[in-house]
Write a protein that holds these residues in place. Structure first.
Motif, short mmCIF file in Angstrom:
data_model
loop_
_atom_site.label_atom_id
_atom_site.label_comp_id
_atom_site.label_asym_id
_atom_site.label_seq_id
_atom_site.Cartn_x
_atom_site.Cartn_y
_atom_site.Cartn_z
N UNK A 1 0.85 -1.18 0.00
CA UNK A 1 0.00 0.00 0.00
C UNK A 1 0.89 1.23 0.00
N UNK A 2 0.48 2.25 -0.73
CA UNK A 2 1.28 3.45 -0.92
C UNK A 2 0.53 4.67 -0.41
N UNK A 3 1.25 5.53 0.30
CA UNK A 3 0.80 6.89 0.53
C UNK A 3 1.64 7.75 -0.40
N UNK A 4 1.00 8.52 -1.23
CA UNK A 4 1.70 9.36 -2.20
C UNK A 4 1.23 10.79 -2.02
N UNK A 5 2.15 11.67 -1.72
CA UNK A 5 1.81 13.09 -1.58
C UNK A 5 2.39 13.82 -2.78
N UNK A 6 1.56 14.64 -3.43
CA UNK A 6 2.07 15.39 -4.55
C UNK A 6 1.43 16.76 -4.67
N UNK A 7 2.18 17.63 -5.31
CA UNK A 7 1.70 18.96 -5.68
C UNK A 7 2.08 19.14 -7.14
N UNK A 8 1.15 19.65 -7.92
CA UNK A 8 1.37 19.84 -9.35
C UNK A 8 0.76 21.17 -9.74
N UNK A 9 1.55 21.95 -10.47
CA UNK A 9 1.05 23.26 -10.88
C UNK A 9 1.80 23.74 -12.12
N UNK A 10 1.14 24.58 -12.91
CA UNK A 10 1.80 25.11 -14.09
C UNK A 10 2.74 26.26 -13.72
N UNK B 1 4.22 -2.51 3.02
CA UNK B 1 3.55 -3.74 2.62
C UNK B 1 2.43 -4.11 3.58
N UNK B 2 1.27 -4.40 3.01
CA UNK B 2 0.16 -4.94 3.79
C UNK B 2 -0.64 -3.95 4.61
N UNK B 3 -0.17 -2.75 4.77
CA UNK B 3 -0.88 -1.77 5.60
C UNK B 3 -1.94 -1.04 4.77
N UNK B 4 -3.11 -0.83 5.37
CA UNK B 4 -4.18 -0.07 4.72
C UNK B 4 -4.70 0.99 5.68
#
Length: 103
Positions: free
Chosen positions: A1-10, A79-82
């Motif tokens: 399981x993935x925690x993904x933090x992102x910021x996207x801007x022009x 792995x395995x965490x939710x």
């Protein structure tokens, strides 16, 4: 399981970028992936391919009319965490014995 933090801007689209950020949030919200919006980015929770597909969809939508796009991305795999979006905060609050300001 993935925690993904992102910021996207022009880059080069003026001072207010909320119209572009709102388009990404529309994609994120409709994706079905668990997420948490923060003032400085968005955190997604799911399997690697699932969360990366959301980031890719946001990128494709933004690059359609933005010749330069900046992305900041941070990933935590366990792995395995939710349900880590809430569990990580709850764990720290438990150790402190009090609720923290999270939004």
């Amino acid at each position: 399981m993935v925690l993904l933090e992102f910021a996207m801007y022009p880059v080069g689209k003026g001072e207010s970028l909320s119209p572009y950020v709102a388009r990404s949030l529309d994609i994120i919200d409709k994706s079905g992936v668990a997420y948490q919006l923060t003032p400085m980015g968005t955190i997604l929770e799911g399997e690697w391919n699932e969360v990366m597909a959301v980031v890719t969809a946001c990128f494709e939508a933004m690059r359609a009319d933005c010749p330069r796009v900046e992305v900041a991305l941070k990933v935590d795999y366990r792995q395995g965490e939710t349900s880590r979006l809430a569990a990580k905060i709850a764990s720290v609050e438990d150790k402190l014995g009090r609720k923290l300001s999270t939004g």
